[in-house]
Enzyme design. Structure first.
Site, PDB file in Angstrom:
ATOM      1  N   ASP A 102       0.962  -1.142   0.057  1.00  0.00           N
ATOM      2  CA  ASP A 102       0.017  -0.047   0.007  1.00  0.00           C
ATOM      3  C   ASP A 102       0.782   1.111   0.024  1.00  0.00           C
ATOM      4  OD1 ASP A 102      -1.831   2.215   0.894  1.00  0.00           O
ATOM      5  OD2 ASP A 102      -3.229   0.524   1.737  1.00  0.00           O
ATOM      6  N   GLY A 105       3.737   1.408   1.293  1.00  0.00           N
ATOM      7  CA  GLY A 105       5.003   0.972   1.137  1.00  0.00           C
ATOM      8  C   GLY A 105       5.879   0.980   2.484  1.00  0.00           C
TER       9      GLY A 105
HETATM   10  C1  PRP Z   1      -1.484  -4.480   6.190  1.00  0.00           C
HETATM   11  C2  PRP Z   1      -0.865  -5.210   5.242  1.00  0.00           C
HETATM   12  C3  PRP Z   1       0.587  -4.977   4.732  1.00  0.00           C
HETATM   13  C4  PRP Z   1       0.590  -3.517   5.129  1.00  0.00           C
HETATM   14  C5  PRP Z   1       0.600  -2.892   3.894  1.00  0.00           C
HETATM   15  O1  PRP Z   1      -1.087  -5.152   7.381  1.00  0.00           O
HETATM   16  O2  PRP Z   1      -0.865  -6.811   5.630  1.00  0.00           O
HETATM   17  O3  PRP Z   1       1.519  -5.637   5.787  1.00  0.00           O
HETATM   18  O4  PRP Z   1      -0.873  -3.250   6.068  1.00  0.00           O
HETATM   19  O5  PRP Z   1       0.561  -1.326   4.039  1.00  0.00           O
HETATM   20  P1  PRP Z   1       1.764  -0.254   3.675  1.00  0.00           P
HETATM   21  O6  PRP Z   1       2.124  -0.417   2.311  1.00  0.00           O
HETATM   22  O7  PRP Z   1       0.855   0.873   3.868  1.00  0.00           O
HETATM   23  O8  PRP Z   1       2.522  -0.132   4.923  1.00  0.00           O
HETATM   24  P2  PRP Z   1      -1.556  -4.450   8.988  1.00  0.00           P
HETATM   25  O9  PRP Z   1      -0.820  -3.576   9.513  1.00  0.00           O
HETATM   26  O10 PRP Z   1      -3.156  -4.114   8.450  1.00  0.00           O
HETATM   27  O11 PRP Z   1      -1.552  -5.807   9.544  1.00  0.00           O
HETATM   28  P3  PRP Z   1      -2.174  -7.284   9.463  1.00  0.00           P
HETATM   29  O12 PRP Z   1      -1.326  -8.042   8.206  1.00  0.00           O
HETATM   30  O13 PRP Z   1      -1.775  -7.921  10.578  1.00  0.00           O
HETATM   31  O14 PRP Z   1      -3.589  -6.953   9.121  1.00  0.00           O
END
Ligand code: PRP
Length: 172
Positions: free
Chosen positions: A100, A102
């Site tokens: 998303d 990153g």
């Molecule tokens: C979500 C997803 C990625 C991250 C991507 O995790 O699984 O790890 O967000 O977003 P970014 O590119 O903006 O950093 P989340 O923090 O929601 O945890 P989860 O996987 O436990 O749901």
């Protein structure tokens, strides 16, 4: 007519097989540690490795979070738990459900590079490319997806919907 964004179970399974074939081409006969990023990646990782035969597959996990129960990233990536295997001198593929902003993958890439892997690549099922805040790209990408709130196939909203076998847009 409902205009909810959906990726069907069939489309996802076909794409997962394609990524598995790409990985087999790139690492045939070699050993690779697949590091799943919890929680979101657990389903993608499970489906991906079950489609790989020509590579010696090892599995590990790492857990980070930055969204909490919110739909917006806090901007701070928290390491909940680290990998447990020795990654030094090994081929590593980080497996994520979604790329998303990153921020998560930039953090993880830096963290894993310090463990001196032989190589480090990134596989993501979904790429929300319009949202990128830091310059990072995945080596294996399933689908480029629009900036909509997506759940299912590992992705949650407040810990719910991870078990849905397809990806759908959540509308309020
Ligand atoms: C979500 C997803 C990625 C991250 C991507 O995790 O699984 O790890 O967000 O977003 P970014 O590119 O903006 O950093 P989340 O923090 O929601 O945890 P989860 O996987 O436990 O749901």
């Amino acid at each position: 007519m409902e205009d909810r964004f959906i990726l069907s179970q069939e489309a996802i399974q076909e794409k997962v097989k394609e990524i598995a074939r790409q990985i087999e081409r790139d690492y045939e006969g070699k050993e690779v540690v697949f590091v799943g990023v919890l929680k979101g990646a657990f389903i993608f990782l499970a489906d991906l490795v079950r489609n790989i035969e020509k590579v010696d597959v090892l599995i590990d996990f790492i857990k980070v979070s930055s969204y909490g129960a919110s739909t917006e990233t806090s901007g701070v990536v928290r390491l909940d738990f680290d990998t447990t295997m020795n990654l030094e001198g090994r081929h590593v593929i980080l497996v994520e459900d979604i790329l998303d902003t990153g921020l998560t993958l930039r953090y993880l890439k830096e963290l894993l590079e310090k463990k001196n892997p032989l190589s480090l690549r990134i596989a993501v099922l979904l790429d929300k490319f319009e949202r990128r805040k830091v310059q990072i790209e995945a080596d294996y990408v399933g689908f480029r997806v629009p900036d909509k709130f997506l759940v299912g196939y590992g992705l949650d909203y407040a810990e719910r919907y991870r078990n849905i076998p397809y990806v759908m847009e959540l509308k309020e």
